[in-house]
Structure formats: C-alpha cells, structure tokens
Design a protein around this motif. Structure first.
Motif, PDB file in Angstrom:
ATOM      1  N   UNK A  69     -29.394 -18.265 -68.469  1.00 42.84           N
ATOM      2  CA  UNK A  69     -30.739 -18.792 -68.768  1.00 42.84           C
ATOM      3  C   UNK A  69     -31.680 -17.706 -69.282  1.00 42.84           C
ATOM      4  N   UNK A  83     -36.147 -16.033 -71.781  1.00 42.19           N
ATOM      5  CA  UNK A  83     -35.597 -17.358 -71.492  1.00 42.19           C
ATOM      6  C   UNK A  83     -34.837 -17.886 -72.704  1.00 42.19           C
ATOM      7  N   UNK A  84     -33.644 -18.417 -72.460  1.00 42.06           N
ATOM      8  CA  UNK A  84     -32.786 -18.797 -73.592  1.00 42.06           C
ATOM      9  C   UNK A  84     -33.427 -19.841 -74.510  1.00 42.06           C
ATOM     10  N   UNK A  85     -34.353 -20.638 -73.987  1.00 38.56           N
ATOM     11  CA  UNK A  85     -34.948 -21.672 -74.845  1.00 38.56           C
ATOM     12  C   UNK A  85     -35.955 -21.090 -75.836  1.00 38.56           C
ATOM     13  N   UNK A  86     -36.222 -19.781 -75.698  1.00 36.33           N
ATOM     14  CA  UNK A  86     -37.019 -19.077 -76.714  1.00 36.33           C
ATOM     15  C   UNK A  86     -36.154 -18.157 -77.569  1.00 36.33           C
ATOM     16  N   UNK A  92     -26.198 -20.569 -73.410  1.00 33.23           N
ATOM     17  CA  UNK A  92     -27.227 -21.528 -73.001  1.00 33.23           C
ATOM     18  C   UNK A  92     -26.506 -22.750 -72.422  1.00 33.23           C
TER      19      UNK A  92
ATOM     20  N   UNK B  38     -37.944 -31.104 -68.005  1.00 31.77           N
ATOM     21  CA  UNK B  38     -36.658 -30.450 -67.788  1.00 31.77           C
ATOM     22  C   UNK B  38     -36.293 -30.421 -66.309  1.00 31.77           C
ATOM     23  N   UNK B  41     -33.373 -26.766 -62.409  1.00 26.45           N
ATOM     24  CA  UNK B  41     -32.344 -25.705 -62.445  1.00 26.45           C
ATOM     25  C   UNK B  41     -32.239 -25.015 -63.811  1.00 26.45           C
ATOM     26  N   UNK B  42     -33.017 -25.443 -64.801  1.00 22.93           N
ATOM     27  CA  UNK B  42     -33.055 -24.697 -66.075  1.00 22.93           C
ATOM     28  C   UNK B  42     -34.428 -24.063 -66.306  1.00 22.93           C
ATOM     29  N   UNK B  44     -35.736 -21.290 -65.540  1.00 25.82           N
ATOM     30  CA  UNK B  44     -35.761 -19.892 -65.998  1.00 25.82           C
ATOM     31  C   UNK B  44     -35.627 -19.794 -67.514  1.00 25.82           C
ATOM     32  N   UNK B  45     -34.971 -20.769 -68.135  1.00 25.59           N
ATOM     33  CA  UNK B  45     -34.811 -20.740 -69.583  1.00 25.59           C
ATOM     34  C   UNK B  45     -36.115 -20.939 -70.331  1.00 25.59           C
ATOM     35  N   UNK B  46     -37.132 -21.437 -69.631  1.00 24.36           N
ATOM     36  CA  UNK B  46     -38.448 -21.707 -70.232  1.00 24.36           C
ATOM     37  C   UNK B  46     -39.408 -20.527 -70.118  1.00 24.36           C
ATOM     38  N   UNK B  47     -38.932 -19.428 -69.536  1.00 22.95           N
ATOM     39  CA  UNK B  47     -39.818 -18.318 -69.160  1.00 22.95           C
ATOM     40  C   UNK B  47     -40.761 -17.868 -70.275  1.00 22.95           C
ATOM     41  N   UNK B  48     -40.289 -17.894 -71.519  1.00 21.72           N
ATOM     42  CA  UNK B  48     -41.087 -17.331 -72.618  1.00 21.72           C
ATOM     43  C   UNK B  48     -41.664 -18.382 -73.558  1.00 21.72           C
ATOM     44  N   UNK B  49     -41.527 -19.649 -73.198  1.00 20.81           N
ATOM     45  CA  UNK B  49     -42.063 -20.701 -74.063  1.00 20.81           C
ATOM     46  C   UNK B  49     -43.580 -20.777 -73.902  1.00 20.81           C
ATOM     47  N   UNK B 126     -31.262 -29.351 -75.404  1.00 15.14           N
ATOM     48  CA  UNK B 126     -31.574 -27.949 -75.694  1.00 15.14           C
ATOM     49  C   UNK B 126     -32.941 -27.864 -76.357  1.00 15.14           C
ATOM     50  N   UNK B 127     -33.533 -26.678 -76.276  1.00 13.46           N
ATOM     51  CA  UNK B 127     -34.722 -26.299 -77.041  1.00 13.46           C
ATOM     52  C   UNK B 127     -34.378 -24.981 -77.710  1.00 13.46           C
ATOM     53  N   UNK B 128     -34.690 -24.872 -79.002  1.00 11.57           N
ATOM     54  CA  UNK B 128     -34.441 -23.624 -79.737  1.00 11.57           C
ATOM     55  C   UNK B 128     -35.686 -23.292 -80.550  1.00 11.57           C
TER      56      UNK B 128
END
Lengths: 136, 136
Positions: A69, A83-86, A92, B38, B41-42, B44-49, B126-128
C-alpha cells in the motif's frame, strides 16, 4: 453482487522486453513495439480495430505484490514512501496496467502496437479506444 | 501464472445515480459528483491523495454482459454493430470502467470526486494518478 470478480485473460503480450527490471516505467520512455496476441474466441471484438487507432491496453501485472500500500515512486529509495493510489506502481491491490498505444497493424487476432512497456507474456484484459488524443 | 486472476473490491461508489439507463455515458457528459468509499484495510494507500488531484478510478461494471463482442455504439441502434474493443461499452469480456475525475476532498477512507458516471454501489478496483492533464 459478485464480491470477488474473476478476470478473463483475453490474450498475451509478445515483446522483446523479458526482464521487468529493465522495462521502462511508461511507454513514453522508450518502450519497444510489441504484439497483442488475443484468443481466437474474442476475435469478433477486434472487428473495427484499424492501424492508426489510439487505444488503451489493460493488462494484468501478474508479477506485482498485491499486499503493498506504500511504495517509493519509480523504485527510487530516495523518494519518500507514497500511498500506492498516488502512484502508478505495479504493486497495488489490483495490479491492472493501463498502456496507451497506437495500433500499427492488425493481423487476425494479432495486433501490432507501438511503445508498450509490458514484458513478454503479460496477460491482456481489454482494449479500449482513447477518449482524448492525449490520454494514457 | 494465474490464468484467471481474482479482483479485490477495495470500495464502492456512493452516488445519486441509481439507474444505469439514466447515467451519462461519460463523466464529461453531466455526471454528478460522488463519493468513493474505500475499505479501511486499504486506507494506507490513500496517504498522499489530496484535493485537486486528477485521478483515474477503475471500477468493476458488475451489471455488464461479459459475453458480448459486438455492440451498437452508445446503445444507438442506428449505429452499426461494432467490435467491443473499438468502443467504451460496459459490455465486454472484462467490464472494467475507467473514469477520470478530480479529487474534491478526502475524509479518511471517503474520497469526494467530481463528474463520475458510475452508478451507486459500483465496485471500485483502483485509483491511479493521471499521466497527462487530459487523459481519461
């Protein structure tokens, strides 16, 4: 509703890229041309594909780590964990690759495209026309 | 290699769009703002959004017909049947939706975005980040 949809692999990438570590991060970074070799049972879906078409190839990045993540962008340890979504990291929860390419030729179920960074053998999930001249 | 990868649904769309027949075909065609909710459990993947980010939301179009290889573009019977790989039809072997949106706000695992044509309850994959200012 299906909680865990199952994908259908509709083809594979044929490319001279065989080593993920050596593959460009994006198709715009010097990736070679490649062939999209689709299964015969999806041939009808290709009926209107033609040289010059700009398409988005969706792939399944089967070597990815789906538990990740946070990553260092572009595998650069000097970059802070993000964060992988950024990021466009392959690692991912659902490692679906998006690759914008131009169709060079269509030969039956074989589609020749330019600048594809996916390695040889990468499963193909879908082809879609782009909605703008510059999308990827 | 996994021949039939299984997707993980990482969240759901919350939208006032509830009727697929009434949803715009593309987000640029008057789609409303919506929330991407979301799973914790995901998170952490949003940390930088952050608000203002342009992202591509990947969804699973769970109402689609996966056996379809030809469609009338935009459900217009006056248009000739076209191979699905030359259309953005939801009906295709792997009905993955690509939606380019702008982040309006991030509240924990809830992400508020503009112009999303997906209906309420659509699974999110997913978000990219976008790779160009105009991609979709």
């Amino acid at each position: 509703m299906d909680e865990n949809p199952t994908l259908t692999i509709i083809g594979r990438v044929e490319s001279r890229l065989t080593e993920p570590g050596l593959a460009p991060k994006q198709g715009s970074e010097g990736a070679p041309d490649a062939w999209l070799v689709l299964r015969d049972d999806v041939r009808d879906g290709l009926a209107n594909l033609a040289p010059g078409d700009e398409i988005i190839v969706l792939t399944w990045l089967h070597r990815a780590d789906r538990a990740v993540l946070h990553v260092h962008p572009r595998d650069d340890p000097s970059r802070p964990l993000t964060g992988v979504f950024s990021t466009r990291s392959a690692d991912r929860p659902n490692p679906i690759g998006l690759h914008r390419v131009r169709v060079l030729a269509v030969d039956g179920v074989r589609v020749h495209v330019d600048g594809l960074e996916a390695v040889h053998g990468t499963p193909i999930l879908d082809l879609k026309p782009t909605l703008s001249a510059t999308e990827r």
